[in-house]
Enzyme design. Structure first.
Site, PDB file in Angstrom:
ATOM      1  N   LYS A  54       0.819  -1.209   0.000  1.00 48.27           N
ATOM      2  CA  LYS A  54       0.000   0.000   0.000  1.00 48.27           C
ATOM      3  C   LYS A  54       0.856   1.263   0.000  1.00 48.27           C
ATOM      4  CE  LYS A  54      -3.888  -2.333   2.164  1.00 48.27           C
ATOM      5  NZ  LYS A  54      -4.808  -2.504   3.302  1.00 48.27           N
ATOM      6  N   GLN A  98      -4.828  -1.545   9.678  1.00 48.87           N
ATOM      7  CA  GLN A  98      -4.706  -2.833   8.999  1.00 48.87           C
ATOM      8  C   GLN A  98      -5.227  -3.952   9.904  1.00 48.87           C
ATOM      9  OE1 GLN A  98      -3.775  -3.117   5.835  1.00 48.87           O
ATOM     10  NE2 GLN A  98      -3.715  -5.333   5.688  1.00 48.87           N
ATOM     11  N   ASP A 121     -11.099   2.721   4.063  1.00 50.62           N
ATOM     12  CA  ASP A 121     -11.385   1.284   3.971  1.00 50.62           C
ATOM     13  C   ASP A 121     -12.877   1.022   3.767  1.00 50.62           C
ATOM     14  OD1 ASP A 121      -9.261  -0.519   4.068  1.00 50.62           O
ATOM     15  OD2 ASP A 121      -9.002  -0.291   6.243  1.00 50.62           O
TER      16      ASP A 121
HETATM   17  N1  L34 Z   1      -7.926  -2.506   7.209  1.00 53.65           N
HETATM   18  N2  L34 Z   1      -7.188  -4.603   6.618  1.00 53.65           N
HETATM   19  C1  L34 Z   1      -7.702  -3.418   6.253  1.00 53.65           C
HETATM   20  N3  L34 Z   1      -7.992  -3.108   4.961  1.00 53.65           N
HETATM   21  C2  L34 Z   1      -7.772  -4.011   3.982  1.00 53.65           C
HETATM   22  O1  L34 Z   1      -8.119  -3.726   2.727  1.00 53.65           O
HETATM   23  C3  L34 Z   1      -7.211  -5.257   4.312  1.00 53.65           C
HETATM   24  N4  L34 Z   1      -6.895  -6.203   3.359  1.00 53.65           N
HETATM   25  C4  L34 Z   1      -7.030  -7.623   3.690  1.00 53.65           C
HETATM   26  C5  L34 Z   1      -6.337  -7.852   5.036  1.00 53.65           C
HETATM   27  N5  L34 Z   1      -6.505  -6.766   5.995  1.00 53.65           N
HETATM   28  C6  L34 Z   1      -6.945  -5.540   5.648  1.00 53.65           C
HETATM   29  C7  L34 Z   1      -5.814  -6.071   2.533  1.00 53.65           C
HETATM   30  O2  L34 Z   1      -5.236  -5.010   2.358  1.00 53.65           O
HETATM   31  C8  L34 Z   1      -6.301  -8.297   2.543  1.00 53.65           C
HETATM   32  N6  L34 Z   1      -5.516  -7.242   1.940  1.00 53.65           N
HETATM   33  C9  L34 Z   1      -4.575  -7.442   0.901  1.00 53.65           C
HETATM   34  C10 L34 Z   1      -3.860  -6.395   0.339  1.00 53.65           C
HETATM   35  C11 L34 Z   1      -2.944  -6.601  -0.681  1.00 53.65           C
HETATM   36  C12 L34 Z   1      -2.718  -7.846  -1.160  1.00 53.65           C
HETATM   37  C13 L34 Z   1      -3.415  -8.915  -0.606  1.00 53.65           C
HETATM   38  C14 L34 Z   1      -4.329  -8.703   0.410  1.00 53.65           C
HETATM   39  C15 L34 Z   1      -1.711  -8.051  -2.254  1.00 53.65           C
HETATM   40  O3  L34 Z   1      -1.031  -7.140  -2.651  1.00 53.65           O
HETATM   41  N7  L34 Z   1      -1.579  -9.287  -2.757  1.00 53.65           N
HETATM   42  C16 L34 Z   1      -0.654  -9.653  -3.815  1.00 53.65           C
HETATM   43  C17 L34 Z   1       0.473 -10.516  -3.293  1.00 53.65           C
HETATM   44  C18 L34 Z   1       1.156  -9.968  -2.087  1.00 53.65           C
HETATM   45  C19 L34 Z   1       2.220 -10.889  -1.545  1.00 53.65           C
HETATM   46  O4  L34 Z   1       3.115 -11.250  -2.331  1.00 53.65           O
HETATM   47  O5  L34 Z   1       2.155 -11.250  -0.357  1.00 53.65           O
HETATM   48  C20 L34 Z   1      -1.430 -10.432  -4.867  1.00 53.65           C
HETATM   49  O6  L34 Z   1      -0.962 -10.501  -5.994  1.00 53.65           O
HETATM   50  O7  L34 Z   1      -2.479 -11.004  -4.527  1.00 53.65           O
END
Ligand code: L34
Length: 296
Positions: A54, A98, A121
């Protein structure tokens, strides 16, 4: 059928490009850059990775960000006091705590402490309520990202049967609301399944659009879906894998091989919904800075 890929990395890039252009013209008009305040409680490795994604995205689109890391021993009262300070800070446009947070703190109490006008959010009851009745609001980033994907790929939802597996406040429940609303992309007949659902397959097999947000690798298999289904896999679980450099791999809630044999469209994990979540957060933070949703 063999599924086409809903490319979250590509589409997130497009969304971010458009936000970056809007931020640029906002700043050129003489306003300060939008600012996102991230609060991270404790040291959950996955949370740190997501927060890292983020803040990098912020930098990429010209949004300022700051991450406050608090000890997991912090009390609920102390945490809400910290949030109060950011609520009152004129230079903070968006506030994000988060999740998950330590078990001794009630997530909804913390979320309710955030000024809903800074709740990028979209988890505050004010935003959830306004979304439920179709008023302008901050939409939660993951569901908003899913809607954006369906729209970009011209996947119709009107009159379709959308089945959402998982009823969390972060994804499942708001996704179902957005998909079923008449006044947004939606207009779908929507079923919400959860851990008390009897005979999950009975529901998933009739889905035209299937959204799975449980966090249970392999929960949905090819036998549980019908030919041509559009599958949005929100699950992202770290599974130990010593053949990889990091020692784990990311796995969705669907058995990709068998489900993609029957689906018409499917999101990959990683590279599907995750990057869209981050991109929609950028969009919400810009809306907060411009006071587009809650003028004052
Ligand atoms: N307050 N908490 C709050 N807001 C959110 O919107 C979230 N979420 C979920 C967990 N807790 C939160 C996220 O940000 C899940 N989440 C999230 C954000 C980004 C990614 C996955 C979940 C992401 O960038 N995923 C990548 C891979 C990342 C890696 O390599 O670990 C993808 O390609 O899916």
């Amino acid at each position: 059928m063999s599924a086409s890929i809903l490319d979250g990395v590509m589409l997130a890039g497009k969304v971010r490009e458009s936000v970056a252009a809007d931020v640029k013209s906002w700043v050129e008009r003489g306003y300060r850059a939008p600012k996102l305040q991230v609060i991270l409680v404790g040291e959950n490795p996955a949370s740190s990775a997501y927060v890292g994604a983020k803040t990098r995205a912020c930098e990429d689109v010209g949004i300022e960000s700051d991450t406050l890391i608090l000890p997991d021993t912090i009390s609920e009262i102390e945490l809400t006091e910290v949030i109060g300070d950011f609520n009152r800070d004129e230079a903070t446009d968006g506030i994000l705590v988060q999740l998950p947070i330590p078990a001794h703190i009630t997530p909804l109490s913390v979320i309710e402490a955030i000024d809903y006008r800074k709740d990028v959010d979209g988890f505050h009851p004010m935003n959830v309520g306004r979304m439920s009745v179709g008023q302008p609001c901050f939409r939660p980033c993951t569901p908003a990202g899913i809607i954006e994907m369906l729209r970009h790929y011209s996947i119709p939802t009107k009159g379709k049967h959308a089945v959402v597996v998982g009823a969390s406040n972060i994804v499942g429940s708001p996704a179902a609301i957005l998909l079923s609303r008449e006044n947004t992309t939606g207009k779908a007949t929507t079923t919400i399944c959860h851990k008390f659902t009897k005979d999950l397959t009975k529901h998933t097999i009739s889905a035209d659009i299937l959204i799975v947000a449980v966090g249970q690798p392999g929960l949905v298999t090819g036998q549980m879906v019908k030919e041509g289904v559009v599958v949005i896999d929100v699950g992202i679980t770290r599974v130990a894998d010593h053949t990889t450099e990091r020692g784990y791999r990311l796995t969705g809630d669907c058995d990709f091989d068998s489900v993609s044999e029957k689906a018409s469209w499917i999101t990959p994990v990683p590279g599907g919904v995750g990057p869209m979540t981050v991109a929609m957060l950028m969009k919400n933070t810009l809306l907060a800075a411009k006071k587009s949703i809650y003028p004052r």
